[in-house]
Design a protein around this motif. Structure first.
Motif, mmCIF file in Angstrom:
data_model
loop_
_atom_site.group_PDB
_atom_site.id
_atom_site.type_symbol
_atom_site.label_atom_id
_atom_site.label_comp_id
_atom_site.label_asym_id
_atom_site.label_seq_id
_atom_site.Cartn_x
_atom_site.Cartn_y
_atom_site.Cartn_z
ATOM 1 N N MET A 1 0.835 -1.214 0.000
ATOM 2 C CA MET A 1 0.000 0.000 0.000
ATOM 3 C C MET A 1 0.868 1.262 0.000
ATOM 4 S SD MET A 1 -2.644 2.019 0.782
ATOM 5 C CE MET A 1 -4.066 1.552 1.714
ATOM 6 N N LYS A 2 0.524 2.183 -0.901
ATOM 7 C CA LYS A 2 1.255 3.458 -0.915
ATOM 8 C C LYS A 2 0.276 4.589 -0.681
ATOM 9 C CE LYS A 2 5.472 2.699 -3.495
ATOM 10 N NZ LYS A 2 6.312 2.522 -2.315
ATOM 11 N N ARG A 3 0.690 5.510 0.196
ATOM 12 C CA ARG A 3 -0.156 6.678 0.469
ATOM 13 C C ARG A 3 0.585 7.896 -0.106
ATOM 14 N NH1 ARG A 3 -2.419 6.736 6.356
ATOM 15 N NH2 ARG A 3 -4.435 6.348 5.431
ATOM 16 N N ILE A 4 -0.043 8.453 -1.153
ATOM 17 C CA ILE A 4 0.624 9.520 -1.917
ATOM 18 C C ILE A 4 -0.103 10.841 -1.711
ATOM 19 C CG2 ILE A 4 1.436 10.186 -4.236
ATOM 20 C CD1 ILE A 4 2.361 7.386 -3.514
ATOM 21 N N GLY A 5 0.626 11.874 -1.344
ATOM 22 C CA GLY A 5 0.073 13.229 -1.298
ATOM 23 C C GLY A 5 0.421 13.917 -2.612
ATOM 24 N N MET A 6 -0.469 14.815 -3.046
ATOM 25 C CA MET A 6 -0.219 15.491 -4.322
ATOM 26 C C MET A 6 -0.650 16.941 -4.200
ATOM 27 S SD MET A 6 -1.610 13.904 -7.840
ATOM 28 C CE MET A 6 -0.570 12.546 -8.125
ATOM 29 N N PHE A 37 -3.993 11.460 -1.622
ATOM 30 C CA PHE A 37 -4.449 12.617 -0.851
ATOM 31 C C PHE A 37 -4.181 13.859 -1.711
ATOM 32 C CE2 PHE A 37 -4.661 10.814 3.549
ATOM 33 C CZ PHE A 37 -4.201 9.519 3.249
ATOM 34 N N GLY A 38 -5.253 14.518 -2.148
ATOM 35 C CA GLY A 38 -5.077 15.712 -2.977
ATOM 36 C C GLY A 38 -5.140 16.958 -2.107
ATOM 37 N N PHE A 39 -3.994 17.606 -1.910
ATOM 38 C CA PHE A 39 -3.965 18.821 -1.079
ATOM 39 C C PHE A 39 -4.422 20.012 -1.926
ATOM 40 C CE2 PHE A 39 -1.190 15.863 1.061
ATOM 41 C CZ PHE A 39 -1.638 15.987 2.375
ATOM 42 N N LEU A 40 -5.292 20.819 -1.354
ATOM 43 C CA LEU A 40 -5.937 21.875 -2.138
ATOM 44 C C LEU A 40 -5.188 23.203 -2.052
ATOM 45 C CD1 LEU A 40 -9.641 21.036 -1.161
ATOM 46 C CD2 LEU A 40 -8.264 20.109 -3.042
ATOM 47 N N LEU A 101 -0.594 11.834 8.484
ATOM 48 C CA LEU A 101 -1.417 11.097 7.511
ATOM 49 C C LEU A 101 -0.731 9.806 7.047
ATOM 50 C CD1 LEU A 101 -2.607 14.189 5.418
ATOM 51 C CD2 LEU A 101 -3.996 12.830 6.986
ATOM 52 N N GLY A 102 0.477 9.597 7.524
ATOM 53 C CA GLY A 102 1.221 8.377 7.175
ATOM 54 C C GLY A 102 1.567 8.305 5.703
ATOM 55 N N LEU A 103 1.933 9.473 5.118
ATOM 56 C CA LEU A 103 2.228 9.492 3.678
ATOM 57 C C LEU A 103 3.569 8.828 3.375
ATOM 58 C CD1 LEU A 103 1.075 13.127 2.758
ATOM 59 C CD2 LEU A 103 -0.199 10.985 2.530
ATOM 60 N N ASP A 104 3.627 8.182 2.223
ATOM 61 C CA ASP A 104 4.900 7.605 1.767
ATOM 62 C C ASP A 104 5.672 8.606 0.922
ATOM 63 O OD1 ASP A 104 4.820 4.813 2.694
ATOM 64 O OD2 ASP A 104 2.942 4.816 1.547
ATOM 65 N N CYS A 105 4.932 9.517 0.284
ATOM 66 C CA CYS A 105 5.633 10.519 -0.526
ATOM 67 C C CYS A 105 4.689 11.633 -0.956
ATOM 68 C CB CYS A 105 6.295 9.842 -1.722
ATOM 69 S SG CYS A 105 5.590 10.145 -3.295
ATOM 70 N N MET A 106 5.284 12.747 -1.336
ATOM 71 C CA MET A 106 4.529 13.879 -1.895
ATOM 72 C C MET A 106 4.913 14.025 -3.359
ATOM 73 S SD MET A 106 2.492 15.566 0.131
ATOM 74 C CE MET A 106 2.199 16.881 -1.055
#
Ligand code: F6P
Length: 357
Positions: A1-6, A37-40, A101-106
């Protein structure tokens, strides 16, 4: 599982959506489980934990859509380490939210300022992959940024339209092209549309040389002249001033931009009527051109590949017709300007284009 912020930061441009879609499709198609996770509104979203969970649906049908589904804003790098109006430490908040948020990367899409902050976040231990967007094409480490070709198309169309009306009148027409302090957009749109004179920041102009070129055209029977002026164009006299003196002078400017100064000087010296057209933010708007759709999709998919390989700290760029990964610390804080001696400039001069030098 990968948690990606963008997030998308800075002035928008065409093909931001195409690039994000490229990243996400690549991740989904790998079979890896992913949460996006889409950061606004740029870094603000990460600072204040304002995000939306995105799914495949959000990325469907956006290849051709201009703007950014995440929204954007400018968060100037020079004040990023200063607390906001409520005393919030912006950098600390971004690092905190990333871990919370436990993100793996942005995945961060942006231009120069955005890359400085992305690199700062990297030094704070965040996994970051960036994508080069800007209509200005002034990002170091990549031969091309997405948005640039779409903006060239629009600025070219504007000058093309001016050409037909110019043909009917004995006037000088100026089209002011965006590009911040770089001349890429003006140079390319100017050449593509057959502008007679091109003024860019990297080649300070002498107004008398500009006037000579206009007079030469008049004598040869071409009654009109088209000038592509970069918004950052600068005269030789102004280029000789110190930064401080120039800023002071700009504060006293009574016209909206450099094009109007050039226009007034031409009228004074030739008596000719001059018209100024400023397409402005139109150049950042509308659908990405086919080139940018493909280009941004390619860069996006390469970013997805880096994430799948756990390779972080890079901007995905384009060098010598190859997609490459460039270390963020090399990109941050550097600009890519037009070299006044570049072959493209020499070739333009051989075609008879005057640069006012
Ligand atoms: O960096 C892209 C750009 O469109 C420049 O060409 C222009 O100088 C600037 O942004 C305009 O910024 P804003 O949208 O904040 O007015």
């Amino acid at each position: 599982m990968k948690r990606i912020g963008m997030l998308t930061s800075g002035g928008d441009c065409q093909a931001l959506n195409a690039a994000m879609r490229g990243v996400v499709k690549t991740l989904y198609n790998s079979g890896e489980e992913v949460e996006i996770f889409g950061f606004l509104e740029g870094y603000k979203g990460l600072i204040y934990s304002n995000f939306r969970m995105l799914t495949g649906k959000d990325f469907s049908g956006i290849l051709t859509k201009g703007g950014t589904i995440l929204g954007s804003s400018r968060t100037p790098f020079k004040t990023i380490e200063e607390p906001d109006e409520n005393g919030v430490d912006k950098v600390e908040a971004m690092v905190h939210n990333y871990h919370k948020l436990g993100l793996d990367c942005m995945v961060i899409l942006g231009g120069n300022g955005t890359h400085k902050t992305a690199n700062l976040l990297r030094t704070k231990g965040l996994n970051v992959v960036t994508l080069p967007k800007t209509i200005d094409n002034d990002l170091w480490g990549t031969d091309m940024t997405f948005g640039f070709q779409s903006a060239v198309d629009i600025a070219t169309n504007v000058i093309d339209c001016i050409h037909t009306t110019a043909d009917s009148h004995r006037r000088v027409f100026i089209v002011e092209v965006m590009g911040h302090k770089a001349g890429w957009l003006t140079l390319n749109a100017g050449m593509a549309s057959g502008a007679d004179i091109i003024l860019i920041p990297e080649i300070p102009y002498d107004i008398d040389k500009v006037v000579d070129a206009i007079n030469k055209r008049n004598k040869s029977g071409s009654g009109f002249t088209i000038i592509a002026v970069a918004e950052g164009a600068i005269s030789k006299e102004d280029a000789a001033l110190s930064k401080k003196e120039y800023k002071k002078k700009l504060k006293k400017r009574t016209v909206p931009s450099v094009s109007y100064e050039v226009a007034a000087a031409i009228t004074k010296k030739t008596g000719m009527e001059v018209r100024v057209t400023v397409p402005g933010h139109m150049q950042r708007g509308g659908s990405p051109c086919p080139y940018d759709r493909v280009f941004a999709s390619r860069l996006g998919s390469e970013a997805g590949k880096l994430i799948l390989n756990n390779e972080y700290g890079f901007m995905v760029g384009y060098k010598n017709r190859e997609v490459v990964k460039v270390p963020l610390e090399d990109v941050a804080g550097k600009l890519k300007n037009v070299d006044p001696n570049a072959t493209i400039v020499q070739e333009a001069k051989l075609l008879g284009i005057c640069f006012g030098d």
